[in-house]
Design an enzyme around this catalytic site. Sequence first.
Site, PDB file in Angstrom:
ATOM      1  N   HIS A 153      10.641  12.407  51.022  1.00 52.03           N
ATOM      2  CA  HIS A 153       9.359  12.247  52.787  1.00 52.03           C
ATOM      3  C   HIS A 153       8.740  11.252  52.411  1.00 52.03           C
ATOM      4  O   HIS A 153       8.655  10.616  52.389  1.00 52.03           O
ATOM      5  CB  HIS A 153       9.016  13.995  53.391  1.00 52.03           C
ATOM      6  N   ARG A 162       7.863  18.981  46.733  1.00 53.60           N
ATOM      7  CA  ARG A 162       7.967  18.220  47.174  1.00 53.60           C
ATOM      8  C   ARG A 162       9.516  17.576  47.794  1.00 53.60           C
ATOM      9  O   ARG A 162       9.363  17.120  46.931  1.00 53.60           O
ATOM     10  CB  ARG A 162       6.831  17.594  48.544  1.00 53.60           C
TER      11      ARG A 162
END
Lengths: 229, 177
Positions: free
Chosen positions: A153, A150
């Site tokens: 974030h 990922r």
Amino acid sequence: MTFRHPAAGTHPAFATPSYGSTALRAPKLAPLSLAQGPVELSGPRFDTSVLYPHHDDMTRQSTAAPLGERIIVAGQVRDENGHPVPNTLVEIWQCNAAGRYHHPRDDHDAPLDPHFNGNSRVLTDAQGHWKITTIKPGAYPWRNHPNAWRPAHIHFSVFGSSMLQRLITQMYFPGDPLLGDDPIFNSIPNDKVKERLISRFDWSLTQPEWALGYRFDIVLRGDEATPAN
Amino acid sequence: MREPLTGSQTVGPFFHYGLAWKPGEHLFPDPNTPGERITLTGTVRDGKSELVFDAFLELWQPDGAGQFGHPNQGSCAGWGRVNTNAQGVYVAQTVMPGSVQGAAPHVMVVLFARGLLKQVVTRIYFAGDARNAAEPALQSAGARAQTLIAQPDPARPGVWVWDVVLQGDHETVFFDL
């Protein structure tokens, strides 16, 4: 009043095969069209009683500073007509600088930081503005596909003035090389909408000898009868 | 010129500490709230009928008199947030909602989970309410309307059961509002 429906391509489709967890959870049947009723058109009102000590500063919630790069993140919550959304609750959470969430089910082999919990809660001011201090979150692997990572974030949950404005999203960082291959970021069809999820580095938020600043504005649905500002 | 909206992204699997809310399961903490006290409970299941242990529901409703958010109950009275547990079960404590503008009483539900890139939105109605028969939302659901109706649990007075099926046979009706 009623809220304008989001333009096609704004939100991801429920069924997004590249994100494996949608396979058994995405509804198969299209949602039924329904007139917005008085329950949906109202919503809870939160006040300062829901805030906690250092609610807007994730670097000061422990007895010592967490490890990592300190950053400031700020923005405005407004509606698509350009009207600020004042006094609304924004909940924010993230993993630590090493890419590990303070969560019992996160088993990524990266250290927990005893001085970083990773959650924040702010109310927007009269002009819809909010600001937090935190640590830049790390990238982390997940098991969606081989060698899946990922991009860094921060999670955002926003209420707005009606439950029909309710939004949960993720903020990303400019120039992250992982964005191009992330199935969650890329689940949004419209490129302009995708771009809006990437915060902008901002000198005006950056504090000398303290922290870099990033801006992340959040735009919610607006009254379909109200002309844009 | 209108701006593009901010797009939705999944809440992910690790939201619990970020969205912890106390007392999330009590929609009306004030004991003087008008309305009959009830418990709303049920399970959330996926397309293989597996229990979904990492979802949460937000419930929003008027009190028993059809009023929203009494100031003396805290500003968010009528709103609650409940996680599903390891068995896929959620439990909320509330009151039977009153009618607003003559509509059949109902609770708004917004459900988030890993694997949902945006929320699903629906309503809970209550079995046996005569106003259900003329309710447009139930009529539009046709044969699937049963998925929108909570049933009283005969073994547990005051407990209403409403289950969610995200996908597949008996999929819950979700609304595009």
